[in-house]
Design an enzyme around this catalytic site. Sequence first.
Site, PDB file in Angstrom:
ATOM      1  N   GLU A   1       0.809  -1.228   0.000  1.00 13.38           N
ATOM      2  CA  GLU A   1       0.000   0.000   0.000  1.00 13.38           C
ATOM      3  C   GLU A   1       0.835   1.268   0.000  1.00 13.38           C
ATOM      4  OE1 GLU A   1      -0.422  -2.502   2.115  1.00 13.38           O
ATOM      5  OE2 GLU A   1      -2.406  -3.310   1.657  1.00 13.38           O
TER       6      GLU A   1
ATOM      7  N   HIS B   1     -10.333  -2.980  11.171  1.00 16.11           N
ATOM      8  CA  HIS B   1     -11.058  -3.023   9.896  1.00 16.11           C
ATOM      9  C   HIS B   1     -12.405  -2.322   9.994  1.00 16.11           C
ATOM     10  CE1 HIS B   1      -8.187  -6.300   9.291  1.00 16.11           C
ATOM     11  NE2 HIS B   1      -8.458  -6.278   8.004  1.00 16.11           N
TER      12      HIS B   1
HETATM   13  C1  LIG Z   1      -2.093  -4.029   5.097  1.00 15.52           C
HETATM   14  C2  LIG Z   1      -3.234  -4.892   4.687  1.00 15.52           C
HETATM   15  N1  LIG Z   1      -3.593  -4.923   3.383  1.00 15.52           N
HETATM   16  C3  LIG Z   1      -4.620  -5.688   2.971  1.00 15.52           C
HETATM   17  C4  LIG Z   1      -5.338  -6.459   3.868  1.00 15.52           C
HETATM   18  C5  LIG Z   1      -6.546  -7.313   3.410  1.00 15.52           C
HETATM   19  N2  LIG Z   1      -6.121  -8.725   3.457  1.00 15.52           N
HETATM   20  C6  LIG Z   1      -6.331  -9.491   4.558  1.00 15.52           C
HETATM   21  S1  LIG Z   1      -5.586 -10.985   4.411  1.00 15.52           S
HETATM   22  C7  LIG Z   1      -5.006 -10.616   2.877  1.00 15.52           C
HETATM   23  C8  LIG Z   1      -4.164 -11.598   2.140  1.00 15.52           C
HETATM   24  C9  LIG Z   1      -2.933 -11.914   2.922  1.00 15.52           C
HETATM   25  O1  LIG Z   1      -2.189 -12.828   2.198  1.00 15.52           O
HETATM   26  P1  LIG Z   1      -1.074 -13.680   2.915  1.00 15.52           P
HETATM   27  O2  LIG Z   1      -0.116 -12.793   3.607  1.00 15.52           O
HETATM   28  O3  LIG Z   1      -0.507 -14.602   1.879  1.00 15.52           O
HETATM   29  O4  LIG Z   1      -1.830 -14.507   4.045  1.00 15.52           O
HETATM   30  P2  LIG Z   1      -2.999 -15.582   3.786  1.00 15.52           P
HETATM   31  O5  LIG Z   1      -4.299 -14.847   3.863  1.00 15.52           O
HETATM   32  O6  LIG Z   1      -2.762 -16.209   2.440  1.00 15.52           O
HETATM   33  O7  LIG Z   1      -2.851 -16.571   4.895  1.00 15.52           O
HETATM   34  C10 LIG Z   1      -5.395  -9.342   2.470  1.00 15.52           C
HETATM   35  C11 LIG Z   1      -5.081  -8.737   1.158  1.00 15.52           C
HETATM   36  C12 LIG Z   1      -4.951  -6.386   5.231  1.00 15.52           C
HETATM   37  N3  LIG Z   1      -5.634  -7.061   6.177  1.00 15.52           N
HETATM   38  N4  LIG Z   1      -3.895  -5.618   5.600  1.00 15.52           N
END
Ligand SMILES: Cc1ncc(C[n+]2csc(CCOP(=O)(O)OP(=O)(O)O)c2C)c(N)n1
Lengths: 326, 326, 328, 328
Positions: free
Chosen positions: C60, C129
């Site tokens: 971001e 959130h």
């Molecule tokens: C800074 C931030 N950006 C976006 C999100 C929305 N979001 C929550 S989980 C996620 C994916 C995270 O991917 P990963 O780190 O691979 O973990 P996974 O969910 O696959 O276990 C996103 C985009 C967030 N919570 N925090």
Amino acid sequence: MHTTDKKLRKEMLRKMLLIRAFEEEAEKLFMRNLVHGTMHLSIGEEAVPVGAIFALHKSDYISSTHRGHGHMIAKDGDIKKMFAEFLGKETGYCHGRGGSMHIADFKLGNLGATGIVGAGIPIATGAALAVKMRRENNVVLCFFGDGAANEGTFYESLNMATIWTLPEVFLCENNQYAMSSPARKFIPTPNVADRAAAFGIPGVAIDGMDVIAVYETVKAAVERARSGNGPTLIEAKTYRFKGHSKSDKNLYRTKEEIEMWKKKDPIMLFKNRLQEIGELSEEEFQKLKEDIDKEIEGGVKFAMESPEPPVDSLTKYVYAEEGEEK
Amino acid sequence: MHTTDKKLRKEMLRKMLLIRAFEEEAEKLFMRNLVHGTMHLSIGEEAVPVGAIFALHKSDYISSTHRGHGHMIAKDGDIKKMFAEFLGKETGYCHGRGGSMHIADFKLGNLGATGIVGAGIPIATGAALAVKMRRENNVVLCFFGDGAANEGTFYESLNMATIWTLPEVFLCENNQYAMSSPARKFIPTPNVADRAAAFGIPGVAIDGMDVIAVYETVKAAVERARSGNGPTLIEAKTYRFKGHSKSDKNLYRTKEEIEMWKKKDPIMLFKNRLQEIGELSEEEFQKLKEDIDKEIEGGVKFAMESPEPPVDSLTKYVYAEEGEEK
Amino acid sequence: MSIITYKEAVRQAIVEKMREDKSVFLMGEDIGVYGGAFGISMGMLEEFGSERILETPMSEASFTGVGIGAAVLGMRPIVEIMFADFLTFSADQFTNQAAKLRYMTGGQVKIPLVIRAPEGSGTGAAAQHSQNVEAWFLNIPGIKIVAPSNACDAKGLLKSSIEDDNPILFLEHKLLYNTKGEVPEEEYRVPIGKSKIVKEGTDITIVAASIMVKRSLEAVNLLKGIRPEIIDIRTIKPLDTEPIIRSIKKTHRLLVVYEGCLTGGIGGEIIASIAESEAFLYLDAPIFRLGGTDVPIPYNRNLEKHSVPQPESIAKKITEIVEEKWYA
Amino acid sequence: MSIITYKEAVRQAIVEKMREDKSVFLMGEDIGVYGGAFGISMGMLEEFGSERILETPMSEASFTGVGIGAAVLGMRPIVEIMFADFLTFSADQFTNQAAKLRYMTGGQVKIPLVIRAPEGSGTGAAAQHSQNVEAWFLNIPGIKIVAPSNACDAKGLLKSSIEDDNPILFLEHKLLYNTKGEVPEEEYRVPIGKSKIVKEGTDITIVAASIMVKRSLEAVNLLKGIRPEIIDIRTIKPLDTEPIIRSIKKTHRLLVVYEGCLTGGIGGEIIASIAESEAFLYLDAPIFRLGGTDVPIPYNRNLEKHSVPQPESIAKKITEIVEEKWYA
Ligand SMILES: Cc1ncc(C[n+]2csc(CCOP(=O)(O)OP(=O)(O)O)c2C)c(N)n1
Ligand SMILES: Cc1ncc(C[n+]2csc(CCOP(=O)(O)OP(=O)(O)O)c2C)c(N)n1
Ligand SMILES: [Mg+2]
Ligand SMILES: [Mg+2]
């Protein structure tokens, strides 16, 4: 395999089964609209938290993520308090304030899960710094995902842990996707582990569906960290069988891909392995599952019967009051 | 050497001399308390902006830093407007709003200097994205320092430029220090360029005191970028002869170290080289310097005689007004 | 007129502007096949392709800057931040770069950038959130902040924002996404920086934005014999105080309702600009505000509900003010 | 009593706490041999060594988080952010993590963290190195914000901040660093959350913090026959309104003076909390505020000076209010 004994292996299997059963039950509660908000299930990824946390001492610390149920349970978390937290009850881990995404148990060394992806990495690094400053003999195991590996905090923290030779292990749970974003598209190198080269520390990519491989790799990294040789970056390749969260329609991946990975179900693989070497009879296995089902049942019952936090306690825990105990 | 012709080499020397003379004069103005605020001099680092920017087309873009005088001059910036800006005059590049740290000339393709270290890298990357989207044939050259290479924005931007194969060249001016912080202490690998491995792109570390080496390396990277093969990370090893800024007491480095590097003065080295190959007579050299001194004199005179911005124009340029021209 | 949801209004504004202007594009996380966390960009990838519906890695801080850099070169990026809470990552690029680049360079450049972010509580997503961020960047000159309360304003204001040459924070409320409203069939715009009287009244002036306009309107039905005038400011920055001042001259009372935490929320700015205006001379009561409780948004449904103004609490506050139970 | 500079007061607070409590340490950029950008930690490296005077790479976003992680395990980190403007990088860790971690986990943890940052204009450092950030995090529950105006308060408040179990933003003003003041020889503390009357008066109540307390006091000498009462709030969050309310009951007029940009500055919060209090009933004049102009701080010395309140403009405003030239 030889690094573990029968008892340990059986306990690993039990924990994986417990995590699986716990999350399947959590999903049911969710479907019954008993859970407010969202929830991130780690079904399919159980070998990573179990293999990794079994490689730690009880006094070691972990930092978790939004997909952290497995981490908490592997760290001997109380599923009663977890279910209660899902239902927003006063008896939950966070007295109903945090919910599924923020489960923590500082007494057990789980420094908590942040909902801000990537934000937990510097905090884990700070914990490792404190451990070093206080000459504790502990290690901090930092969980994060493939998506988090694209946040600036990941690199910045890895760099600080390296130049300060902190007792920390960075464990990337690469489940192939960040929400709908494929790691193959957003990580230009074959492995997240390749990023260790930017800091000159060891980077290891392993099969995250093999609980023993995870255990052995993390154990080596933990020993390295504990003996003052600094951090290691480990990437465990795994897969999320369920959607990212409630809002996921799974449009970004094929049924075939999911089926292909389900053939590598870490629990099934490990169970078969134990049966092959004659360590686990079908009866023992069924017994394990029955005991777990009872435990789950008890946990849900506890949560259901627990009271909600009183409305007049809304602002409790915003600030630490003078003289109050931690 | 063969990649350049005599005329080009002479112009390179002239530009380096101009940057040096400009900053020496700027420092004088500063000592005479005519410059409000702070100033970051790049004396000793001239070979990097000159070698790099000479490898660009006029229509290519650069993004500069807080130590950006050399970048602006190498990109054919108007030293009258630069001096005027230092003195906070209405005729300065930024009408006295920006000062030394924020000199930009968008018409010349200098997208500006941010005082927030590391913050210019994503902006440069966004410019490269726009270039690609509009099917322009240009390249963006992004300058940043060894300190900036520890900001999360550096890695995040490199990753995006890589996965989107943007026409961008990342050029780290490693002058060995971020303020008082030695790169050898805060960058755990031998080179900043080693960080390219995290993204699987070329990373090249070169002698930043050799203007021809900088020119040739950047030229190759620019061609690679222009032909759609994505970004390159280049690290030019150089040295800041002066303090970081006005407040610097140089306590973090030894006189010996400074003297050692001064023996590698990029201007002296290049001058000697041109004289060795008989391309530059002492007379020509003196003539060059005299012309430059006149140019400097004229620039200072212009700045001194220019008016201050009227107080009632304080809020001009905060917002872009409807229909107004850029 | 057609009746569409707030969500559809946002979608239409983006799609129509992208069809009309090649320099407009959308960037953010999971905005492709997934359609964005709240489904705003569902179907856009098919129409515009992966270059103009640009999916970003989880970076971001930097992709906000990428939007700025593209804007500097004349593009008109719309950057989607999945949850407004994550604007903490955009903070430097938005406030130190986008907001200042034009001024610092003496007007050499324009930054036609829109950052879209869904805000607000009520979804059980807990403290990280669920925040209402309307006041977070209020102190930063060089930017504008827009927070529509209904479908018609959402579409008209988003188009105006995309056409504006300045960096704009466009705040959509998650609980409004599925609310429906009338929207003109023909092309239209809603100007930035103009508040609007959404309900005429005589007894007290209620000032609100986004979801709190809806809740204030709902509160009216709970009132007995009190007829409030409700003003939707629509733009948080720049604030249009004229209609508020005019209204107070009629009602002689003011209540500002906002979802964000009470302390440091938008209420302070609105009240201060009224308290220093001539409207002050027409007041028959102290100026009150009803904001969210100063607490991170809790997960528990009941606690969450009680942490921000609801129709009941708004009606109660209005009644207390009008009945002069000020310090009861 | 001894007379020392504000800068020395900050230094003493850190050194004395570090000698007394092994869990206290300082971290930040160039705080070692360089002594920090403003020389606060000059000499500390020699006394405490490189582990407790921990020099960080240029990674503000993460080393702020490192401070939080260390605090979680019981250390008491003091994180120095070289310029308050760079708090944009700390924004996520400070507001989404430090401020919420305790609440989100149901009180399981404390975050005894102090973030020190020098703020303010007047040094010719332009838009990105001159901001007054007192209002930036005012809307975030779970943190405290302190901004001392003199040496005595700086030392006493910094010690209280280091001993506090909550995340605190401690704002030092660059232009105050070399101002001198009397400081007790013996151990003392100044409590967080207590404002103070620094000058008794009868005609108008002036509320300010940090450098604006000094400028307001200087403005007094420019007044003719007007005797203002000046209140130094000292803590921006939580705000201590009692003394302000009491003062207004005496003076019947209020002016809030602050350096930050007018819109969205601390004036709004202070005025709103007064306008809803019983003090409102004692007012004989509208409530006014004098803040910085809504402009990024310009480089030019003269423009810079005119962009924030100065003794002259403060005196002028006071006179207009008292002489009832309100809307002249
Ligand atoms: C800074 C931030 N950006 C976006 C999100 C929305 N979001 C929550 S989980 C996620 C994916 C995270 O991917 P990963 O780190 O691979 O973990 P996974 O969910 O696959 O276990 C996103 C985009 C967030 N919570 N925090
Ligand atoms: C985000 C940020 N942190 C800290 C500073 C203060 N500062 C200005 S320049 C500088 C050193 C930058 O080092 P480097 O990137 O190597 O550039 P150099 O000054 O050596 O040319 C620092 C710490 C800043 N301006 N921005
Ligand atoms: Mg993932
Ligand atoms: Mg450097």
